[in-house]
Enzyme design. Structure first.
Site, PDB file in Angstrom:
ATOM      1  N   ILE A 224       0.928  -1.291  -0.246  1.00 28.45           N
ATOM      2  CA  ILE A 224      -0.149   0.024  -0.009  1.00 28.45           C
ATOM      3  C   ILE A 224       0.684   1.248   0.093  1.00 28.45           C
ATOM      4  CG2 ILE A 224      -0.254   0.117   2.427  1.00 28.45           C
ATOM      5  CD1 ILE A 224      -2.785   0.957  -0.281  1.00 28.45           C
ATOM      6  N   GLU A 316       8.714 -12.733   1.605  1.00 26.31           N
ATOM      7  CA  GLU A 316       9.414 -12.565   0.637  1.00 26.31           C
ATOM      8  C   GLU A 316      10.638 -13.792   0.388  1.00 26.31           C
ATOM      9  OE1 GLU A 316      10.631  -8.564  -1.126  1.00 26.31           O
ATOM     10  OE2 GLU A 316      12.431  -9.070  -0.234  1.00 26.31           O
TER      11      GLU A 316
END
Length: 369
Positions: A224, A316
């Site tokens: 975001i 990740e």
């Protein structure tokens, strides 16, 4: 007899008109002169809302995604009459590699025609989900993300922004283009930014399984704290699209990649293995493939937790391990996620999305540590 019936009809119609006018009068606050018609007149809709079951992710087999009756993944048909430049077999980008060693496209500006690729996918008319998390102070980034997304992200495609947040009152009312909407998903707060990151995989897994899978054909996971600066179109769509991390795309030595190197972690990648280093700030693909990947990252993080270890870069790290052994069908250049912290090199012809400069110690719940 006919004359009497006509009078009756007239009285009925007149009564109905008076009732409608009266209703308008009451609704307008007893001032019918205040009513006006505006063209165009746009009202920002209230977002849909979902409250996820925060107790447990059900242990069940992955369900098949309902197939579209209009198309299937892999269709490359386009409408006739589209005007575009003749493609060349001799001229193209020579300063960068445009194909991986498993023969998947490596997408840069100048390697595709936006008119052609958008026409192909618009004919399919896919439903695209965008999943973002705005927890804690990260709600401040929502307006910039949404407003720039409406300007640049898959324009004229059907989009649903799924905003996962612990404070739905801070979700801004943003004017959306036709065929686009916002759905707010309420999730718990967190005391560590690492838990926010890892929690993304949990809450996304639950919500994809329970709702999004019925409402979308493609799905993007995005950070975001980013803003769109340039066109992102259908060239980003594939079964599984990964984005090269801006900090490592020029590295040729596998030792330089910040993979998880501890064998105790489920994200472990041996020192002599690896293709690229991908960012977890933007990734997307066909819904079923994305569900497999998101649920994998969640499950592997849970396995690490049982073994008292946390992967060096949370989801990740698990993402990079998955993509090493399950190759993406399209690799997007760092144009698709640059950073306002870094200058732009000559091989980046356009910055499409960029992460914002921010004070991590101020916005993260545990002071950035």
């Amino acid at each position: 007899m006919l004359r009497n019936m006509s009078k009756t009809h007239v009285f009925i119609i007149a009564a109905l008109i008076l009732m409608v006018v009266g209703a308008i009068y009451i609704y307008s606050g007893n001032d019918i002169s205040s009513l006006s018609v505006c063209q165009p007149c746009y009202v920002v809709p209230e977002p849909d809302r979902i409250i996820v079951d925060t107790d447990v992710v059900e242990k069940e087999e992955i369900k098949p995604v309902p197939s579209s009756d209009k198309w299937k993944i892999g269709d490359l048909t386009m409408p006739s009459g589209v005007k575009y430049a003749l493609p060349s077999t001799q001229i193209g980008r020579t300063d960068v590699n445009t194909v991986t060693n498993w023969n998947a496209p490596l997408v840069w500006e100048g390697t595709f025609d936006p008119v052609v690729i958008d026409a192909i996918y618009k004919k399919m008319d896919p439903r695209i989900a965008v999943v973002v998390f705005a927890v804690g102070k990260y709600t401040r980034f929502l307006r910039g993300f949404l407003e720039s997304g409406e300007k640049y992200f898959l324009v004229d495609f059907r989009i649903t922004y799924y905003i996962f947040t612990d404070n739905e009152k801070e979700v801004p009312r943003v004017a959306l283009n036709k065929g686009r909407k916002i759905t707010v998903v309420t999730v718990p707060s967190a005391t560590r930014w690492q838990d926010v990151v890892l929690g993304r995989m949990k809450w996304a897994t639950i919500t994809i399984d329970k709702q999004i899978r019925q409402e979308a054909d493609y799905l993007f996971m995005m950070d975001i704290d980013s803003v769109f600066h340039g066109r992102v179109g259908a060239e980003a769509l594939s079964r599984l699209s990964a984005v090269l991390h801006r900090g490592y795309y020029k590295r040729t030595n596998r030792d330089d990649f910040p993979y998880e190197r501890r064998p105790q972690s489920k994200a472990y990648i041996p020192i002599d293995e690896g293709d690229y280093y991908y960012t977890a700030a933007v990734w997307g693909g066909y819904l079923e493939d994305m569900y497999n990947l998101v649920k994998y990252c969640y499950n592997m993080s849970e396995e690490d937790k049982k073994n008292n270890i946390e992967a060096v870069w949370q989801e990740e790290s698990h993402l990079n391990r998955y993509l090493l052994y399950n190759k993406p069908t399209k690799v997007l250049s760092p144009e698709y996620l640059w950073s306002d912290y870094d200058s732009v090199p000559s091989d980046i012809k356009v910055v499409r999305i960029s992460q914002l400069v921010k004070n991590y110690a101020e916005v993260r719940p545990n002071g950035g540590h």
